[in-house]
Design an enzyme around this catalytic site. Sequence first.
Site, PDB file in Angstrom:
ATOM      1  N   LYS A 278       0.837  -1.209   0.000  1.00 54.61           N
ATOM      2  CA  LYS A 278       0.000   0.000   0.000  1.00 54.61           C
ATOM      3  C   LYS A 278       0.871   1.259   0.000  1.00 54.61           C
ATOM      4  O   LYS A 278       0.392   2.352  -0.224  1.00 54.61           O
ATOM      5  CB  LYS A 278      -0.917  -0.007   1.236  1.00 54.61           C
ATOM      6  CG  LYS A 278      -1.867  -1.205   1.279  1.00 54.61           C
ATOM      7  CD  LYS A 278      -2.857  -1.125   2.443  1.00 54.61           C
ATOM      8  CE  LYS A 278      -2.252  -1.464   3.792  1.00 54.61           C
ATOM      9  NZ  LYS A 278      -2.082  -2.913   4.042  1.00 54.61           N
TER      10      LYS A 278
ATOM     11  N   PHE B 251      12.756  -6.099   3.119  1.00 53.88           N
ATOM     12  CA  PHE B 251      13.791  -6.947   3.743  1.00 53.88           C
ATOM     13  C   PHE B 251      13.180  -7.807   4.853  1.00 53.88           C
ATOM     14  O   PHE B 251      13.369  -9.030   4.893  1.00 53.88           O
ATOM     15  CB  PHE B 251      14.911  -6.018   4.259  1.00 53.88           C
ATOM     16  CG  PHE B 251      15.727  -6.518   5.421  1.00 53.88           C
ATOM     17  CD1 PHE B 251      16.455  -7.696   5.347  1.00 53.88           C
ATOM     18  CD2 PHE B 251      15.794  -5.764   6.594  1.00 53.88           C
ATOM     19  CE1 PHE B 251      17.242  -8.119   6.427  1.00 53.88           C
ATOM     20  CE2 PHE B 251      16.580  -6.181   7.673  1.00 53.88           C
ATOM     21  CZ  PHE B 251      17.293  -7.366   7.588  1.00 53.88           C
TER      22      PHE B 251
ATOM     23  N   ASP C 228      10.522 -12.822   6.925  1.00 52.01           N
ATOM     24  CA  ASP C 228       9.344 -13.217   7.717  1.00 52.01           C
ATOM     25  C   ASP C 228       8.609 -14.376   7.071  1.00 52.01           C
ATOM     26  O   ASP C 228       8.223 -15.333   7.735  1.00 52.01           O
ATOM     27  CB  ASP C 228       8.351 -12.041   7.774  1.00 52.01           C
ATOM     28  CG  ASP C 228       8.405 -11.304   9.085  1.00 52.01           C
ATOM     29  OD1 ASP C 228       9.446 -11.394   9.750  1.00 52.01           O
ATOM     30  OD2 ASP C 228       7.416 -10.647   9.429  1.00 52.01           O
TER      31      ASP C 228
ATOM     32  N   ASP D 171       7.963 -17.991   8.645  1.00 52.77           N
ATOM     33  CA  ASP D 171       6.589 -18.407   8.951  1.00 52.77           C
ATOM     34  C   ASP D 171       6.081 -19.491   8.008  1.00 52.77           C
ATOM     35  O   ASP D 171       4.975 -19.993   8.191  1.00 52.77           O
ATOM     36  CB  ASP D 171       5.637 -17.204   8.865  1.00 52.77           C
ATOM     37  CG  ASP D 171       5.904 -16.171   9.960  1.00 52.77           C
ATOM     38  OD1 ASP D 171       6.589 -16.519  10.937  1.00 52.77           O
ATOM     39  OD2 ASP D 171       5.430 -15.040   9.833  1.00 52.77           O
TER      40      ASP D 171
ATOM     41  N   ARG E 265       1.679 -13.316  -0.190  1.00 55.26           N
ATOM     42  CA  ARG E 265       1.952 -11.994   0.373  1.00 55.26           C
ATOM     43  C   ARG E 265       1.479 -10.991  -0.668  1.00 55.26           C
ATOM     44  O   ARG E 265       1.847 -11.084  -1.828  1.00 55.26           O
ATOM     45  CB  ARG E 265       3.450 -11.868   0.631  1.00 55.26           C
ATOM     46  CG  ARG E 265       3.982 -10.473   0.796  1.00 55.26           C
ATOM     47  CD  ARG E 265       3.748  -9.885   2.150  1.00 55.26           C
ATOM     48  NE  ARG E 265       4.360 -10.626   3.242  1.00 55.26           N
ATOM     49  CZ  ARG E 265       4.127 -10.342   4.530  1.00 55.26           C
ATOM     50  NH1 ARG E 265       3.302  -9.370   4.845  1.00 55.26           N
ATOM     51  NH2 ARG E 265       4.714 -11.047   5.487  1.00 55.26           N
TER      52      ARG E 265
ATOM     53  N   ASP F  35       8.801 -12.621  19.331  1.00 56.34           N
ATOM     54  CA  ASP F  35       7.611 -13.215  18.708  1.00 56.34           C
ATOM     55  C   ASP F  35       7.894 -14.660  18.292  1.00 56.34           C
ATOM     56  O   ASP F  35       7.115 -15.569  18.565  1.00 56.34           O
ATOM     57  CB  ASP F  35       7.210 -12.382  17.482  1.00 56.34           C
ATOM     58  CG  ASP F  35       5.854 -12.788  16.923  1.00 56.34           C
ATOM     59  OD1 ASP F  35       5.024 -13.305  17.694  1.00 56.34           O
ATOM     60  OD2 ASP F  35       5.631 -12.593  15.721  1.00 56.34           O
TER      61      ASP F  35
ATOM     62  N   LYS G 195       8.355  -5.031  17.192  1.00 57.47           N
ATOM     63  CA  LYS G 195       8.336  -5.707  15.894  1.00 57.47           C
ATOM     64  C   LYS G 195       7.671  -4.861  14.809  1.00 57.47           C
ATOM     65  O   LYS G 195       8.045  -4.932  13.641  1.00 57.47           O
ATOM     66  CB  LYS G 195       7.588  -7.035  16.047  1.00 57.47           C
ATOM     67  CG  LYS G 195       7.562  -7.863  14.785  1.00 57.47           C
ATOM     68  CD  LYS G 195       6.684  -9.089  14.939  1.00 57.47           C
ATOM     69  CE  LYS G 195       6.352  -9.673  13.589  1.00 57.47           C
ATOM     70  NZ  LYS G 195       5.481 -10.822  13.678  1.00 57.47           N
TER      71      LYS G 195
ATOM     72  N   PHE H  32      -2.780  -0.608  15.600  1.00 60.17           N
ATOM     73  CA  PHE H  32      -2.729  -1.147  14.236  1.00 60.17           C
ATOM     74  C   PHE H  32      -2.554  -2.673  14.255  1.00 60.17           C
ATOM     75  O   PHE H  32      -3.197  -3.403  13.515  1.00 60.17           O
ATOM     76  CB  PHE H  32      -1.562  -0.491  13.490  1.00 60.17           C
ATOM     77  CG  PHE H  32      -1.391  -0.942  12.055  1.00 60.17           C
ATOM     78  CD1 PHE H  32      -2.098  -0.334  11.034  1.00 60.17           C
ATOM     79  CD2 PHE H  32      -0.497  -1.963  11.724  1.00 60.17           C
ATOM     80  CE1 PHE H  32      -1.925  -0.734   9.696  1.00 60.17           C
ATOM     81  CE2 PHE H  32      -0.324  -2.368  10.412  1.00 60.17           C
ATOM     82  CZ  PHE H  32      -1.039  -1.740   9.397  1.00 60.17           C
TER      83      PHE H  32
ATOM     84  N   ASP I 183      -4.767  -5.809  12.985  1.00 59.13           N
ATOM     85  CA  ASP I 183      -4.213  -6.887  12.154  1.00 59.13           C
ATOM     86  C   ASP I 183      -4.588  -8.259  12.704  1.00 59.13           C
ATOM     87  O   ASP I 183      -4.961  -9.158  11.959  1.00 59.13           O
ATOM     88  CB  ASP I 183      -2.680  -6.776  12.112  1.00 59.13           C
ATOM     89  CG  ASP I 183      -2.173  -6.514  10.704  1.00 59.13           C
ATOM     90  OD1 ASP I 183      -2.937  -5.949   9.896  1.00 59.13           O
ATOM     91  OD2 ASP I 183      -1.016  -6.872  10.417  1.00 59.13           O
ATOM     92  N   ASP I 184      -4.447  -8.403  14.026  1.00 58.75           N
ATOM     93  CA  ASP I 184      -4.795  -9.667  14.679  1.00 58.75           C
ATOM     94  C   ASP I 184      -6.274  -9.983  14.446  1.00 58.75           C
ATOM     95  O   ASP I 184      -6.649 -11.133  14.206  1.00 58.75           O
ATOM     96  CB  ASP I 184      -4.526  -9.587  16.192  1.00 58.75           C
ATOM     97  CG  ASP I 184      -3.037  -9.521  16.518  1.00 58.75           C
ATOM     98  OD1 ASP I 184      -2.209  -9.660  15.598  1.00 58.75           O
ATOM     99  OD2 ASP I 184      -2.704  -9.338  17.710  1.00 58.75           O
TER     100      ASP I 184
END
Length: 343
Positions: free
Chosen positions: A48, A89, A94, A98, A103, A165, A191, A229, A233-234
């Site tokens: 975005k 990066f 990530d 994960d 993405r 995390d 994070k 924020f 997201d969660d």
Amino acid sequence: MGSDLRSKFIEVYLTLKSELLDDPAFEWTDVSRQWVERMLDYNVPGGKLNRGLSVVDSYKSLKEGKELTEDEIFLASALGWSIEWLQAFFLVLDDIMDGSHTRRGQPCWFRVPEVGLVAVNDAVILRNHIPRILKKHFREKDYYVELLDLFNEVEFQTASGQLIDLIATIEGEKDLSKYSLPVHRRIVQYKTAYYSFYLPVACALVMSGEKLDDHVDVKNILIDMGIYFQVQDDYLDCFGDPAVIGKIGTDIEDYKCSWLVIKALEICNDEQKKLLYDNYGKDDAACVAKVKELYKELNLEGVFTAHERETYERLNKAIEAHPSKSVQQVLRKFLGKIYKRQK
């Protein structure tokens, strides 16, 4: 942010990219140059662009509506793109850690067939492009060292936040009782909040000749916004529409320290708690469905909506208390962008 400034911003990406692809510090081959160009186009400009555009937007607000020179627009944009490079990066790595699949609505970079784990080195290259950009365009500025310090410190904070995390979800040590709001806050603050919220405004302040030590209150408000924020997201990871957010949420399977699971643990009874302990963090569609069902039963959507309203009111009060009208405007724009977002 007008479409004119956005298109100017994209033009700056093309300029920075061509400078990096002709960086005299390395002897490029056609093949390596093409690889880096493809890698950049795939990973840097696809999102975005909120973080990057925010530098230009914030700098404009700090200048209190004065028309920006072409040079100022270019430099603010270059700092904005440096943040987008930093984000790229982090995200490339990530996604590998994960085991993600998509993405921004396309396969993760390391999932592209010929890329694989070359993506690790690509991430290192992305990280190393940032000082190249800063050196080329800011080396003569009085605030050059402050910029380098800022990027280095925020990168360190982000990587360290990522570590807490990651180690919170290590197999064999799964224990939901370790998850609490202070733990969640610490992870998110380091994070996400520093690089996504504080860094863009800090760049604009530094470029305006301000000393960051004089703006600790601004930092605190932005960190709070960053935490809000992440709570969104969660929430969206579970309740959002994958077609809208561009990815399929996996927080439940991944045993993430999510705001939702912490809230669920706070309000559920013993039987519901057992269901959570038995099903959270299992890579099994039936287990995930049970957790989502419990979230609905506990009305976490309503709990989130109330939290969102309270947070918005609290942040607004903090912004109104700030002595500088131009800084207030910067902070209000940030809050306006994220309040009640769907993606």
